[in-house]
Design an enzyme around this catalytic site. Sequence first.
Site, mmCIF file in Angstrom:
data_model
loop_
_atom_site.group_PDB
_atom_site.id
_atom_site.type_symbol
_atom_site.label_atom_id
_atom_site.label_comp_id
_atom_site.label_asym_id
_atom_site.label_seq_id
_atom_site.Cartn_x
_atom_site.Cartn_y
_atom_site.Cartn_z
ATOM 1 N N HIS A 458 -4.458 5.005 -2.824
ATOM 2 C CA HIS A 458 -3.589 4.820 -3.995
ATOM 3 C C HIS A 458 -4.283 5.323 -5.263
ATOM 4 C CE1 HIS A 458 -0.453 2.474 -6.287
ATOM 5 N NE2 HIS A 458 -1.396 2.596 -7.225
ATOM 6 N N GLU A 459 -5.527 4.882 -5.488
ATOM 7 C CA GLU A 459 -6.242 5.256 -6.711
ATOM 8 C C GLU A 459 -6.626 6.728 -6.717
ATOM 9 O OE1 GLU A 459 -6.267 3.352 -9.182
ATOM 10 O OE2 GLU A 459 -5.555 1.573 -8.140
ATOM 11 N N ASP A 534 2.842 0.647 -11.941
ATOM 12 C CA ASP A 534 2.937 2.099 -12.149
ATOM 13 C C ASP A 534 4.388 2.529 -12.360
ATOM 14 O OD1 ASP A 534 0.201 2.210 -11.715
ATOM 15 O OD2 ASP A 534 0.441 2.561 -9.567
#
Length: 648
Positions: A458-459, A534
């Site tokens: 994800h990051e 997000d």
Amino acid sequence: MAKKKNIKNNNKKTKKNQKKSLFNLNFNKKPSKLGFIGNLFNVIIVFLLILTIYSMFSDERKDIEEISISELVESVSIGEVQSIEVSGEKLSVLYKDETTKEAKKEMESSLSESLINYGVSTEELKTIDIIIKKESGFQYVLFMLIPFLIPILFILIFFWFISRQVKGSNMQAFSFGSSRAKLIDPKDAKQKITFKDVAGVKEPKEELSEIVDFLKSPKKFLDIGAEIPKGVLLMGPPGTGKTLLARAVAGEANVPFFSISGSEFVEMFVGVGASRVRDLFKIAKKMSPSIIFIDEIDAVGRARGVGMGGGNDEREQTLNQILVEMDGFDPNGKVIVIAATNRPDVLDPALLRPGRFDRRVYIDVPDKKDRQAILEIHSKKKPFTDDVDLGIIAQRTPGFSGADLHSLMNEGAILAARGNNKKISQKDLISSIEKVMLGPERKSHIMTGEEKKIIAYHEVGHALLATLLPNSDPVHKISVISRGQAAGYTIKLPEEEKSLYSKKYFLDDIGVSLGGYLTEKMIFGDITTGASNDLQVASKIARNMVTKYGMSEKLGPIAFEKSNKILLPNYSSSEKNYSDETAREIDNEVEGIINGVMQKAKNILEENRNVLEIISKKLMETETLEREEYEELLILNGIQPKKGSSKS
């Protein structure tokens, strides 16, 4: 010479007024530290002590033997009695063997008559010393009243403790109308602050320097016919140093500084706030030249007539009194009112008109140069290792306020002390940046292997899009260590700060925000709740582009944002100013922007999937990737990292 004499007289007058003002102001008045239970306990202890003392005095003569009058007559007859002391009806008999006994006679007759009636001869009475002791009226009355006085005394002490407890709280019944402003004396070197103690804010200092000049030498302005502004409104985000700057003005001018919060005027009883305003301004005028500082003035200065309370609302009464006091100033009064707020849009128009707060000074968050200056001030009393570079810290803290920077330096010192280090290192300061931005590290949060893998991908999805999209900011750090509410985080910071943002920048920023969501969907075929924030950020940017910035090709340069600002005293706009059909078009435009950016970002991630997996696996091993390590991995996989400033 005359000028020096006037200054000396003014100083004496100021000192005299300061002493007088102590009777009117509750400066730094602290409530009692004893709670109600503690006070009650003390009352019980005092009551028991009084009972003990009383019982000691009342029981001290219980050891003396009491005899009847017939036994006394018998002792007198056989010659054992040396003397008798008469005190009312009480008899204290002293025997020849130095023992003492007590007896009682008849109230109607004297001792001699009583003894003769019981058969004692006159010759036997002559051998005894009879002492008549007169009882004082006060002692007699006191002795009779003691049993009644002790309960009354207990009740009085009880109510005294209760009243002291009540007075220590906000229910100060006898000081409602007195001002609660705190006074900083210009001679108090410990609390005195000047402009050199406030870094940055160059323009606000220039604006306020005129106030300082007027307070120091008002004659220069008055001789030419100039009137200095009576009120100065300091505006800006929280933590930017509004209160500190107001104190610095007083310190530079060397005048008394009265500070109070807007909420301290308002009480549950109507008229109390207005009374406190009158009291504060009265004292400030007596001690002029002086400064009154009202922090968070929006607590009482909100626009009137918008349905908040009735005509006799306490807040409105207080605001009316502030308006009257400021308008009623003598032109030569030499009292400046400085107020601070981060909500100038809700203030009453009467406060902002010429003659009141007609000078407005905006204090924004500091830029890189000012941040470094603020860090240097906060680092004066802190020992650092040789590797500390405050310029790098200032570069990595865009958007930080002065309060944030102070907290950052303090957290760095705490981290160093926690590690038993004598000096603060660069690593401590960088860690404190993340703590201030995201919160403390959650060491108790243990992630499963699957969770760690999802967070890593994800990051890295965020980071890779930030690198490959041309208008986004460069990545400075990637981590899967939980901090605050974030399970992992990616820090991207601009090389150079800017105040204008283009449509291309916003579109790429939306793409970076969607990177984690798209990566989860592409790698795992599923999505998690980790992308919720997000998606909120991306949606907000897209909607602002359409409704606020006029960046929609279809709707054009029209602002559709909802306004919550109070524009007029009797008008508040909180409803949408467009039709339902326009609202549908706005929703369609927002959806179109997000879908378009999402498709572009998805293509980039699919083209660079191999790089994504390599960096994600490395992140899972190390848990943290700094900028240098991340860029080395990019270069090894044929991607050139961003250099220099980001495009906009």
